[in-house]
Design a protein around this motif. Structure first.
Motif, short mmCIF file in Angstrom:
data_model
loop_
_atom_site.label_atom_id
_atom_site.label_comp_id
_atom_site.label_asym_id
_atom_site.label_seq_id
_atom_site.Cartn_x
_atom_site.Cartn_y
_atom_site.Cartn_z
N TRP A 435 -42.46 68.67 51.87
CA TRP A 435 -41.20 67.95 51.75
C TRP A 435 -41.38 66.42 51.81
CZ3 TRP A 435 -40.62 65.21 56.18
CH2 TRP A 435 -41.12 65.74 57.38
N THR A 436 -42.59 65.97 52.12
CA THR A 436 -42.89 64.53 52.11
C THR A 436 -43.20 64.00 50.71
OG1 THR A 436 -45.17 65.15 52.60
CG2 THR A 436 -43.79 64.47 54.46
N ALA A 437 -43.43 64.88 49.75
CA ALA A 437 -43.91 64.45 48.42
C ALA A 437 -42.85 63.65 47.68
CB ALA A 437 -44.31 65.68 47.60
N GLY A 438 -43.30 62.55 47.07
CA GLY A 438 -42.46 61.79 46.16
C GLY A 438 -41.82 60.56 46.77
N TRP A 439 -41.36 60.65 48.01
CA TRP A 439 -40.57 59.54 48.57
C TRP A 439 -41.26 58.81 49.71
CZ3 TRP A 439 -38.88 59.84 53.70
CH2 TRP A 439 -39.00 61.09 54.30
N THR A 440 -42.29 59.43 50.32
CA THR A 440 -43.00 58.74 51.39
C THR A 440 -44.09 57.85 50.82
OG1 THR A 440 -44.57 60.58 51.66
CG2 THR A 440 -42.58 60.61 53.02
N LEU A 441 -44.53 56.89 51.61
CA LEU A 441 -45.53 55.94 51.12
C LEU A 441 -46.84 56.63 50.81
CD1 LEU A 441 -45.53 52.85 50.68
CD2 LEU A 441 -46.64 52.63 52.89
N GLN A 442 -47.18 57.65 51.63
CA GLN A 442 -48.45 58.35 51.43
C GLN A 442 -48.32 59.44 50.36
OE1 GLN A 442 -46.97 57.79 54.28
NE2 GLN A 442 -48.35 56.42 55.36
N ASN A 443 -47.10 59.91 50.11
CA ASN A 443 -46.89 60.98 49.13
C ASN A 443 -47.79 62.17 49.41
OD1 ASN A 443 -45.69 62.19 46.87
ND2 ASN A 443 -47.24 61.38 45.49
N TYR A 444 -47.77 62.63 50.67
CA TYR A 444 -48.60 63.77 51.05
C TYR A 444 -48.30 64.98 50.18
CZ TYR A 444 -49.69 61.36 55.46
OH TYR A 444 -50.13 60.47 56.41
N THR A 445 -49.31 65.60 49.62
CA THR A 445 -49.16 66.83 48.86
C THR A 445 -50.26 67.80 49.29
OG1 THR A 445 -50.48 65.91 47.05
CG2 THR A 445 -48.08 65.74 46.86
#
Length: 446
Positions: A435-445
């Motif tokens: 759910w962090t993908a796309g909008w966080t600075l790290q874009n964790y995937t």
């Protein structure tokens, strides 16, 4: 990212010019600043002078907005002795908007009665940053003041950074909406006792919506709750210099889905820098209403010189489905009032301080101190659902496929209420989730 952008293009109806709801609308050309702002030196920038704003204002995404000083939405009450204010105005911020704090004394401060409507999207988050966007403490931060109860002697307090008076009697109070919002490179230190958090929720009520927020590289704490009852979902706190999550003054809100990742390189040997630093009230450890938030589905990834969580000064908390890993110390309980309010493990805990379905994996899992009435380990083991085990996280934050922690740990609705979805995995991410993908600075995937 290209795949996501291509999907949006394919979905868009070229004939009619329509686009899916996930796309932010960047359709209004920049034609100069509104009445409340000045044109910046560069085309497409607007400067909001420091001061109090008592009308409704909107920050559009066709402009980079620069905070020229402390910007207060609503009339600010500087001290409890000042006359009460009566604010009803708001600031609306469009998805994809960028706001720059021009220096260390710049904050955006929402005053009691006023509201912020910051509705970003996963594809177009709202970003608050510093003039360089490279290092901690480049500007102040975001402060939100409300009318919810706090447990100071007179029920009022004054926010750090001269952000104004907060507190009251309305625990259902709404200060607006924060959705898909990043606050980065903030946290200027005015002095040793006056430091700004990335986001400070000060007497904020449960009518406020907080979903998908990130604080990155803050000089002081990431997010701090000063009393109130505000809830949050999908919270990311990364590379914060001091404590990532902090609370005091009787906060009684809820968080589900919380990720904390400490800076792996920055020298913090002389800083507090805990994953959680939790107080009830420093001046009166038994003040009421007592701090007792509920936190579910959280992952704390630390450093080998810091502590995962310290519960002290009479605080309570209910934790479930939480991972603490890679810290020097995982869990610490301090202060007589904290132990007393918690009861006695294993069979006489009051419910004020509990942990369930959780995992610790640190050099020292429990900080045990001479004179404490019982051990932190006995508290951790009292529920029978907690484990001392390496979660074997992949890409720093995700459970590996097939992990025993991916299911079988349901939320206990005798302790937690309907705010919480029944996510039966340990940590912030379930199978296949990012759910962090796309909008966080790290874009964790994954």
């Amino acid at each position: 990212d290209f795949d996501d952008t291509l999907t949006n293009v394919v979905q868009a109806n070229v004939a009619t010019g329509s686009a899916p709801a996930s796309c932010a609308a960047y359709t209004t050309p920049f034609e100069g600043g509104p009445d409340f702002a000045d044109d910046g030196a560069e085309t497409g920038t607007c400067i909001i002078p420091g001061g109090e704003y008592t009308d409704n204002i909107t920050l559009t995404n066709n402009t980079v907005w620069i905070l020229g000083g402390p910007v207060y939405i609503g009339e600010r009450r500087a001290t409890p002795e000042d006359p009460e204010t009566s604010n009803s105005n708001s600031i609306t911020i469009e998805a994809g908007t960028r706001i720059i704090g021009s220096g260390q004394n710049t904050i955006l401060g929402i005053q009691p009665g006023a509201k912020i409507f910051a509705n970003g999207t996963a594809n177009a988050p709202i970003v608050f940053t510093g003039p360089d966007g490279e290092s901690r403490g480049e500007w102040g931060g975001l402060t939100i003041n409300g009318f919810a109860t706090i447990n100071t002697a007179d029920g009022l307090s004054v926010g750090e950074g001269e952000s104004g008076v907060y507190g009251g009697t309305d625990d259902l109070d709404s200060s607006g909406v924060l959705r898909y919002v990043r606050v980065q490179y903030a946290g200027a230190l005015f002095n040793d006792t006056n430091e700004l958090n990335g986001i400070a929720f000060q007497g904020v009520g449960s009518g406020t919506v907080v979903e998908n927020i990130q604080v990155h590289a803050n000089e002081d704490d990431g997010v701090e709750f000063f009393g109130g009852t505000v809830n949050a979902r999908n919270v990311v706190l990364t590379d914060v210099r001091d404590d990532s999550l902090d609370w005091t003054e009787g906060w009684r809100g809820r968080i589900q889905n919380l990720l904390v990742v400490q800076d792996r390189d920055f020298d913090l040997s002389d800083a507090g820098d805990r994953g959680i630093e939790a107080d009830n009230l420093e001046d009166d450890n038994d003040a009421t209403p007592r701090a007792k938030p509920w936190i579910a589905n959280a992952t704390f990834v630390g450093r080998p010189d810091t502590t995962g969580a310290t519960f002290r000064r009479g605080t309570g908390v209910n934790l479930t489905n939480v991972i603490f890993t890679d810290f020097q110390n995982c869990l610490d309980i301090d202060s007589d009032a904290t132990f007393t309010a918690a009861g006695t493990p294993p069979d006489a805990l009051t419910g004020n301080l509990t942990i369930q379905n959780s995992v610790v994996n640190c050099a020292t899992n429990f900080v045990e101190e001479e004179g404490d009435p019982w051990t932190v380990q006995s508290w951790f083991e009292a529920d029978g659902t907690n484990q001392e085990v390496d979660p074997m996280l992949e890409n720093l934050i995700f459970l590996p496929a097939g992990s025993d922690l991916e299911s079988g740990f349901p939320i206990d609705y005798g302790v937690f209420d309907s705010f919480f979805q029944n996510q039966d995995y340990v940590g912030a991410f379930g199978p296949g989730q990012a759910w962090t993908a796309g909008w966080t600075l790290q874009n964790y995937t994954k």
